[in-house]
Design a protein around this motif. Structure first.
Motif, PDB file in Angstrom:
ATOM      1  N   TRP A 214      -2.282  28.431  20.011  1.00  0.00           N
ATOM      2  CA  TRP A 214      -2.940  27.246  19.471  1.00  0.00           C
ATOM      3  C   TRP A 214      -4.351  27.560  19.004  1.00  0.00           C
ATOM      4  CZ3 TRP A 214       0.462  23.602  18.463  1.00  0.00           C
ATOM      5  CH2 TRP A 214       1.691  23.702  19.132  1.00  0.00           C
ATOM      6  N   VAL A 234     -11.338  18.110  18.900  1.00  0.00           N
ATOM      7  CA  VAL A 234      -9.984  18.013  18.345  1.00  0.00           C
ATOM      8  C   VAL A 234      -9.955  18.547  16.911  1.00  0.00           C
ATOM      9  CG1 VAL A 234      -8.016  16.486  17.898  1.00  0.00           C
ATOM     10  CG2 VAL A 234      -9.559  15.987  19.798  1.00  0.00           C
ATOM     11  N   TRP A 236      -7.906  19.058  13.360  1.00  0.00           N
ATOM     12  CA  TRP A 236      -6.895  18.330  12.580  1.00  0.00           C
ATOM     13  C   TRP A 236      -6.447  19.166  11.385  1.00  0.00           C
ATOM     14  CZ3 TRP A 236      -5.386  13.383  14.213  1.00  0.00           C
ATOM     15  CH2 TRP A 236      -6.166  12.844  15.237  1.00  0.00           C
ATOM     16  N   LEU A 249      -1.254  17.392  12.421  1.00  0.00           N
ATOM     17  CA  LEU A 249      -1.285  17.977  13.755  1.00  0.00           C
ATOM     18  C   LEU A 249      -2.710  17.903  14.290  1.00  0.00           C
ATOM     19  CD1 LEU A 249      -0.092  19.867  16.018  1.00  0.00           C
ATOM     20  CD2 LEU A 249      -0.620  21.784  14.497  1.00  0.00           C
ATOM     21  N   ALA A 250      -2.852  17.390  15.513  1.00  0.00           N
ATOM     22  CA  ALA A 250      -4.162  17.326  16.172  1.00  0.00           C
ATOM     23  C   ALA A 250      -4.094  18.172  17.432  1.00  0.00           C
ATOM     24  CB  ALA A 250      -4.490  15.878  16.540  1.00  0.00           C
ATOM     25  N   VAL A 251      -4.924  19.211  17.519  1.00  0.00           N
ATOM     26  CA  VAL A 251      -4.903  20.110  18.683  1.00  0.00           C
ATOM     27  C   VAL A 251      -6.193  19.940  19.473  1.00  0.00           C
ATOM     28  CG1 VAL A 251      -4.645  22.491  19.481  1.00  0.00           C
ATOM     29  CG2 VAL A 251      -3.560  21.787  17.333  1.00  0.00           C
ATOM     30  N   SER A 253      -8.801  21.434  21.490  1.00  0.00           N
ATOM     31  CA  SER A 253      -9.219  22.828  21.648  1.00  0.00           C
ATOM     32  C   SER A 253     -10.031  23.060  22.923  1.00  0.00           C
ATOM     33  CB  SER A 253     -10.023  23.270  20.426  1.00  0.00           C
ATOM     34  OG  SER A 253     -11.175  22.459  20.291  1.00  0.00           O
ATOM     35  N   SER A 257      -4.345  21.018  28.699  1.00  0.00           N
ATOM     36  CA  SER A 257      -2.933  21.207  28.338  1.00  0.00           C
ATOM     37  C   SER A 257      -2.069  19.994  28.678  1.00  0.00           C
ATOM     38  CB  SER A 257      -2.377  22.455  29.020  1.00  0.00           C
ATOM     39  OG  SER A 257      -2.474  22.352  30.424  1.00  0.00           O
ATOM     40  N   PHE A 270     -10.247  12.242  19.819  1.00  0.00           N
ATOM     41  CA  PHE A 270      -8.931  12.067  19.218  1.00  0.00           C
ATOM     42  C   PHE A 270      -8.833  10.721  18.495  1.00  0.00           C
ATOM     43  CE2 PHE A 270      -4.620  10.357  19.336  1.00  0.00           C
ATOM     44  CZ  PHE A 270      -3.954  11.342  18.622  1.00  0.00           C
ATOM     45  N   HIS A 309      -1.438  18.692  22.322  1.00  0.00           N
ATOM     46  CA  HIS A 309      -1.553  18.349  20.904  1.00  0.00           C
ATOM     47  C   HIS A 309      -0.728  17.104  20.597  1.00  0.00           C
ATOM     48  CE1 HIS A 309       1.874  21.124  21.193  1.00  0.00           C
ATOM     49  NE2 HIS A 309       2.369  20.510  20.127  1.00  0.00           N
ATOM     50  N   LYS A 311       1.071  14.757  17.104  1.00  0.00           N
ATOM     51  CA  LYS A 311       1.507  14.832  15.706  1.00  0.00           C
ATOM     52  C   LYS A 311       1.755  13.444  15.153  1.00  0.00           C
ATOM     53  CE  LYS A 311       3.968  19.188  15.219  1.00  0.00           C
ATOM     54  NZ  LYS A 311       5.280  19.825  15.120  1.00  0.00           N
TER      55      LYS A 311
END
Ligand SMILES: [Zn+2]
Length: 353
Positions: A214, A234, A236, A249-251, A253, A257, A270, A309, A311
């Motif tokens: 990721w 986050v 994008w 997709l939003a991860v 960072s 988890s 977010f 993450h 979506k």
């Protein structure tokens, strides 16, 4: 931020050509390019017909007449509107902190027909319908923070139920049976098929490459043609090999988890980004979408290999005779047909970041 060694992700695509004598061109030879793209983590494929993708769709602004009528009709017998909610929605059993959990304008209660042991519904506000521009950071945050409170409560009492999901179907083309804006959340004993696949593939990636997929993805995509932007912790972007149209997709960072590990800041970051994506979706003419979170187990921090993450994918617009985008390729073969190039979607959305 610590300096980490980023490995470039390899994005694999194959272009094949389909030939036909087209009635649209007096039966002359037409060649369609079909791009097959493979997700670098799960190795799932999708197909993009570049000819279809090139057909520019004009953005629609404003809600269609059909929607206005359905909104008005559905309001007359809505379970989630304030005049009915307390009478028609379930309450939590007595060991919960409240009959129904509340925060700001948001209200959370059990799903009347659950498909999980812990399955709740979160209503954003008393408004029966909210246009896209109404989903402010604050409105989203109140509801999602309430969901995280629920996850934490369930986690304390039932630590063995450790896989949380937060999902949003917006309007009937995205499978919402109730118009009134709401999300659905679940805490399960095992991960869903896809979450299991994601965690296992991330572990495999770490064994093979020694890094976190990721973080490598963020590093490889940052500033590129699928990059949308960042809101705090986050990142994008659009998906290289999307599983649905206009996939965003939003991860997270920041070393998180699982949904229960989210800080207030992380969740606000977010919501800020989501509010922007929704504005962009609206301007692009998107009227319906699904959103979901992919959370690791509550009792472990897997952030050396897996990051929380979420979506979003767009769904058909709400019209009387819309064509579903969920056909045999999506339902049975797991290879979605994508109509919009991820790179074009990112270009349209990045102006909101
Ligand atoms: Zn309502």
């Amino acid at each position: 931020m610590e300096v980490v060694d980023i490995k470039e992700i390899q994005f694999e695509r194959v272009v094949r050509e389909a030939e036909l004598l087209s009635p649209l061109m007096e039966f002359k030879l037409a060649v369609h390019q079909i791009e097959f793209r493979k997700d670098p983590l799960t190795e799932r494929w999708c197909r993009i017909n570049m000819e279809r993708a090139k057909r520019v769709k004009q953005a629609k602004t404003g809600e269609s007449a059909d929607l206005t009528k359905i909104v008005d009709e559905s309001k007359k017998r809505c379970f989630f509107c304030p005049e009915n909610l307390e009478r028609t929605t379930p309450m939590f059993p007595s060991y919960f902190p409240a009959d129904r959990m509340k925060r700001g304008t948001a209200c959370l209660f059990p799903n009347l027909f659950p498909f999980g042991e812990f399955h709740a519904v979160g209503v954003f506000s008393e408004d029966h319908f909210l246009p896209f521009e109404s989903f402010s950071t604050e409105l989203l945050y109140n509801c999602f923070a309430l969901c995280v409170d629920y996850f934490r409560f369930v986690n304390t009492r039932h630590p063995e139920a450790k896989y949380c999901t937060l999902n949003w179907n917006w309007l009937p083309p995205a499978a919402a049976s109730i118009i009134h804006p709401h999300v659905q959340i679940l805490t399960d004993h095992r991960p869903t098929f896809h979450v299991k696949e994601l965690i296992e593939a991330s572990e495999e990636y770490r064994e093979l490459n020694g890094g976190n997929y990721w973080l490598d993805l963020i590093g490889s995509e940052r500033g590129g043609e699928r990059w949308i932007g960042e809101t705090g912790s986050v990142a994008w972007m659009t998906g290289f090999a999307p599983q649905g149209n206009r996939e965003v997709l939003a991860v997270f960072s920041g070393g998180v988890s699982s949904l229960v590990q989210l800080t207030e800041h992380g969740l606000r970051d977010f919501c800020e980004g989501l509010s922007r994506v929704l504005r962009g979706y609206h301007e692009m003419g998107v009227g319906s979408f699904n959103m979901g979170f992919f959370s690791g187990p509550n009792d472990q921090n897997l952030s050396d290999r897996y990051l929380l993450h979420a979506k979003l994918v767009s769904r058909p617009n709400f019209e009387a005779f819309y064509t579903s985008d969920d056909g045999f390729m999506e339902k049975f073969h797991g290879e979605p047909i994508i109509e919009a190039r991820p790179e074009d979607v990112a270009e349209r959305l990045k102006i909101y970041f």
